[in-house]
Design a protein around this motif. Structure first.
Motif, PDB file in Angstrom:
ATOM      1  N   ASN A 180      22.128  49.006  44.275  1.00  0.00           N
ATOM      2  CA  ASN A 180      23.363  49.656  43.833  1.00  0.00           C
ATOM      3  C   ASN A 180      24.589  48.944  44.393  1.00  0.00           C
ATOM      4  O   ASN A 180      25.554  48.644  43.671  1.00  0.00           O
ATOM      5  N   VAL A 181      24.573  48.672  45.702  1.00  0.00           N
ATOM      6  CA  VAL A 181      25.718  48.015  46.349  1.00  0.00           C
ATOM      7  C   VAL A 181      25.896  46.595  45.817  1.00  0.00           C
ATOM      8  O   VAL A 181      27.026  46.157  45.546  1.00  0.00           O
ATOM      9  N   ALA A 182      24.807  45.853  45.660  1.00  0.00           N
ATOM     10  CA  ALA A 182      24.896  44.475  45.170  1.00  0.00           C
ATOM     11  C   ALA A 182      25.530  44.434  43.778  1.00  0.00           C
ATOM     12  O   ALA A 182      26.397  43.598  43.496  1.00  0.00           O
ATOM     13  N   LEU A 183      25.104  45.344  42.908  1.00  0.00           N
ATOM     14  CA  LEU A 183      25.645  45.373  41.547  1.00  0.00           C
ATOM     15  C   LEU A 183      27.135  45.677  41.547  1.00  0.00           C
ATOM     16  O   LEU A 183      27.933  44.971  40.914  1.00  0.00           O
ATOM     17  N   GLN A 184      27.528  46.721  42.262  1.00  0.00           N
ATOM     18  CA  GLN A 184      28.936  47.129  42.256  1.00  0.00           C
ATOM     19  C   GLN A 184      29.819  46.109  42.978  1.00  0.00           C
ATOM     20  O   GLN A 184      30.975  45.894  42.585  1.00  0.00           O
ATOM     21  N   LEU A 185      29.283  45.468  44.018  1.00  0.00           N
ATOM     22  CA  LEU A 185      30.081  44.486  44.751  1.00  0.00           C
ATOM     23  C   LEU A 185      30.311  43.230  43.905  1.00  0.00           C
ATOM     24  O   LEU A 185      31.399  42.648  43.931  1.00  0.00           O
ATOM     25  N   ARG A 186      29.294  42.819  43.156  1.00  0.00           N
ATOM     26  CA  ARG A 186      29.484  41.671  42.262  1.00  0.00           C
ATOM     27  C   ARG A 186      30.592  41.950  41.254  1.00  0.00           C
ATOM     28  O   ARG A 186      31.416  41.075  40.964  1.00  0.00           O
ATOM     29  N   LEU A 187      30.622  43.155  40.735  1.00  0.00           N
ATOM     30  CA  LEU A 187      31.676  43.518  39.786  1.00  0.00           C
ATOM     31  C   LEU A 187      33.039  43.545  40.463  1.00  0.00           C
ATOM     32  O   LEU A 187      34.039  43.081  39.897  1.00  0.00           O
ATOM     33  N   ALA A 188      33.079  44.083  41.699  1.00  0.00           N
ATOM     34  CA  ALA A 188      34.353  44.149  42.422  1.00  0.00           C
ATOM     35  C   ALA A 188      34.895  42.756  42.728  1.00  0.00           C
ATOM     36  O   ALA A 188      36.110  42.532  42.698  1.00  0.00           O
ATOM     37  N   LEU A 189      34.012  41.804  43.009  1.00  0.00           N
ATOM     38  CA  LEU A 189      34.444  40.450  43.362  1.00  0.00           C
ATOM     39  C   LEU A 189      35.029  39.688  42.173  1.00  0.00           C
ATOM     40  O   LEU A 189      35.618  38.611  42.360  1.00  0.00           O
ATOM     41  N   THR A 190      34.889  40.220  40.972  1.00  0.00           N
ATOM     42  CA  THR A 190      35.475  39.560  39.791  1.00  0.00           C
ATOM     43  C   THR A 190      36.861  40.099  39.457  1.00  0.00           C
ATOM     44  O   THR A 190      37.496  39.608  38.521  1.00  0.00           O
ATOM     45  N   GLU A 191      37.329  41.093  40.203  1.00  0.00           N
ATOM     46  CA  GLU A 191      38.628  41.707  39.901  1.00  0.00           C
ATOM     47  C   GLU A 191      39.789  40.804  40.320  1.00  0.00           C
ATOM     48  O   GLU A 191      39.639  39.927  41.184  1.00  0.00           O
ATOM     49  N   ASP A 192      40.948  41.058  39.718  1.00  0.00           N
ATOM     50  CA  ASP A 192      42.132  40.231  39.973  1.00  0.00           C
ATOM     51  C   ASP A 192      42.611  40.315  41.421  1.00  0.00           C
ATOM     52  O   ASP A 192      43.086  39.317  41.980  1.00  0.00           O
ATOM     53  N   TYR A 193      42.490  41.498  42.036  1.00  0.00           N
ATOM     54  CA  TYR A 193      42.986  41.627  43.409  1.00  0.00           C
ATOM     55  C   TYR A 193      42.183  40.768  44.381  1.00  0.00           C
ATOM     56  O   TYR A 193      42.692  40.362  45.429  1.00  0.00           O
ATOM     57  N   ILE A 194      40.920  40.483  44.047  1.00  0.00           N
ATOM     58  CA  ILE A 194      40.125  39.586  44.880  1.00  0.00           C
ATOM     59  C   ILE A 194      40.667  38.162  44.758  1.00  0.00           C
ATOM     60  O   ILE A 194      40.775  37.424  45.747  1.00  0.00           O
ATOM     61  N   GLY A 195      41.016  37.763  43.513  1.00  0.00           N
ATOM     62  CA  GLY A 195      41.621  36.441  43.319  1.00  0.00           C
ATOM     63  C   GLY A 195      42.926  36.302  44.070  1.00  0.00           C
ATOM     64  O   GLY A 195      43.204  35.243  44.664  1.00  0.00           O
ATOM     65  N   ASN A 196      43.725  37.368  44.095  1.00  0.00           N
ATOM     66  CA  ASN A 196      44.991  37.341  44.847  1.00  0.00           C
ATOM     67  C   ASN A 196      44.746  37.204  46.348  1.00  0.00           C
ATOM     68  O   ASN A 196      45.478  36.482  47.047  1.00  0.00           O
ATOM     69  N   ALA A 197      43.729  37.906  46.831  1.00  0.00           N
ATOM     70  CA  ALA A 197      43.406  37.825  48.263  1.00  0.00           C
ATOM     71  C   ALA A 197      42.944  36.420  48.633  1.00  0.00           C
ATOM     72  O   ALA A 197      43.312  35.897  49.701  1.00  0.00           O
ATOM     73  N   LYS A 198      42.146  35.782  47.757  1.00  0.00           N
ATOM     74  CA  LYS A 198      41.709  34.413  48.017  1.00  0.00           C
ATOM     75  C   LYS A 198      42.905  33.463  47.999  1.00  0.00           C
ATOM     76  O   LYS A 198      42.965  32.515  48.814  1.00  0.00           O
ATOM     77  N   ALA A 199      43.833  33.683  47.076  1.00  0.00           N
ATOM     78  CA  ALA A 199      45.008  32.816  46.981  1.00  0.00           C
ATOM     79  C   ALA A 199      45.871  32.911  48.238  1.00  0.00           C
ATOM     80  O   ALA A 199      46.566  31.939  48.592  1.00  0.00           O
ATOM     81  N   LYS A 200      45.829  34.026  48.917  1.00  0.00           N
ATOM     82  CA  LYS A 200      46.596  34.194  50.164  1.00  0.00           C
ATOM     83  C   LYS A 200      45.904  33.528  51.350  1.00  0.00           C
ATOM     84  O   LYS A 200      46.451  33.507  52.454  1.00  0.00           O
ATOM     85  N   GLY A 201      44.704  33.017  51.120  1.00  0.00           N
ATOM     86  CA  GLY A 201      43.993  32.325  52.194  1.00  0.00           C
ATOM     87  C   GLY A 201      43.208  33.243  53.109  1.00  0.00           C
ATOM     88  O   GLY A 201      42.823  32.824  54.215  1.00  0.00           O
ATOM     89  N   LEU A 202      42.937  34.485  52.689  1.00  0.00           N
ATOM     90  CA  LEU A 202      42.167  35.411  53.520  1.00  0.00           C
ATOM     91  C   LEU A 202      40.707  34.965  53.577  1.00  0.00           C
ATOM     92  O   LEU A 202      40.172  34.396  52.630  1.00  0.00           O
TER      93      LEU A 202
END
Length: 298
Positions: A180-202
């Protein structure tokens, strides 16, 4: 208004369901000249229900027989409840923790073989897993002469089996939580806010635990009743196979008691105790997940 009325009817509905469910061994009777068909004979169940209601007032509904001895339900149920709650709570907390951490690893992993291994283990029925664990311990004892863990409780005078029942309570829910966690986390990692966090160098751990994981917790909470149904179903199997003195073992062992026949009162009281166990477990898991949310809240 409709929601309030529905909430008010939940508890009476559950009580009515328990009373009727406990009747079923009395109501369902064989019929026909060869006994090859079934018939519903409600009179037997209604008579037992009337007796239970009358005995509820006098206290007779809280007496039961085990062997040839008569016991008070209130004096005995505390010990049975503690054993069941200890194992199911341990399985729930440890299984949830392992499931979340392993689910995070699965969400990032590109390896397929261990994912397939977990999926294969997850489809094994509870009793098969328990038998395999017990068989493994017996084989190790034969080969080495060392008994790593007790495989079951054979007498109330002996120390109880602890490790194998706890492992059995952990594995199945942990595997479910992992998927359950693996499925939902994979989906969460495709969201735009994750891309923004990566762009900030986190860093990846910070993004995982403080950005993606908090958005997985609502799905865990929404799926909590299904998770708990797995735990309670697992409890029936574990207590039976390991001969543990828990609530479900009480129902298995003493519902039918030779000369005294079917103990309707005991079954009703036992099922009601399982309902209390379910409520206590639900509160524990909600509190535990709330703690995770507070730790990783942004």
């Amino acid at each position: 208004m409709a929601k309030t009325l529905r909430d008010l009817l939940v508890l009476p509905g559950i009580v009515a369901f328990i009373l009727v469910l406990a009747m079923m061994p009395l109501v369902i009777q064989t019929a026909g000249p060869d006994g090859g068909s079934l018939a519903l004979v409600w009179k037997h169940g209604v008579d037992e229900l009337k007796g239970y209601v009358e005995g509820f007032v006098t206290g007779e509904s809280f007496r039961f027989f085990s062997g040839r001895n008569e016991f008070s339900f209130w004096e005995q149920i505390g010990g049975y409840f503690r054993i069941s709650f200890a194992y199911i709570a341990g399985g729930a907390v440890v299984g949830t923790t392992l499931g979340i951490l392993t689910g995070i690893a699965f969400a990032y992993s590109r390896s397929e073989w261990w994912k397939r291994a977990v999926e294969m283990t997850g489809v094994l029925p509870d009793f098969v897993l328990i038998i395999l664990l017990q068989f493994a311990i017996v084989q190790i004892a034969k080969e080495t002469g060392t008994v790593l863990f007790k495989v079951a409780n054979f007498s109330t005078d002996e120390p109880p089996a602890i490790v194998l029942p706890l492992v059995s309570m952990i594995v199945i829910p942990a595997l479910y939580m992992t998927r359950n966690v693996a499925l939902q986390l994979r989906l969460a990692l495709t969201e735009d806010y994750i891309g923004n966090a990566k762009a900030k160098g986190l860093s990846k751990p910070y993004i995982t635990f403080f950005h993606a994981l908090p958005n997985v917790f609502p799905y865990i909470k929404a799926d909590l009743h299904k998770f708990m149904s797995i735990l309670v179903g697992n409890l029936f199997i574990v207590e039976y196979f390991y001969n543990m003195r828990g609530i479900t073992k009480l129902l298995f062992a003493d519902a039918y008691m030779g000369y005294y026949g079917y103990q309707y009162d005991l079954v009703v009281n036992g099922l009601a105790t399982l309902l209390v166990l379910y409520g206590a477990l639900f509160a524990l898991l909600r509190l535990y997940i709330f703690g995770w949310e507070k730790v990783f809240a942004r």
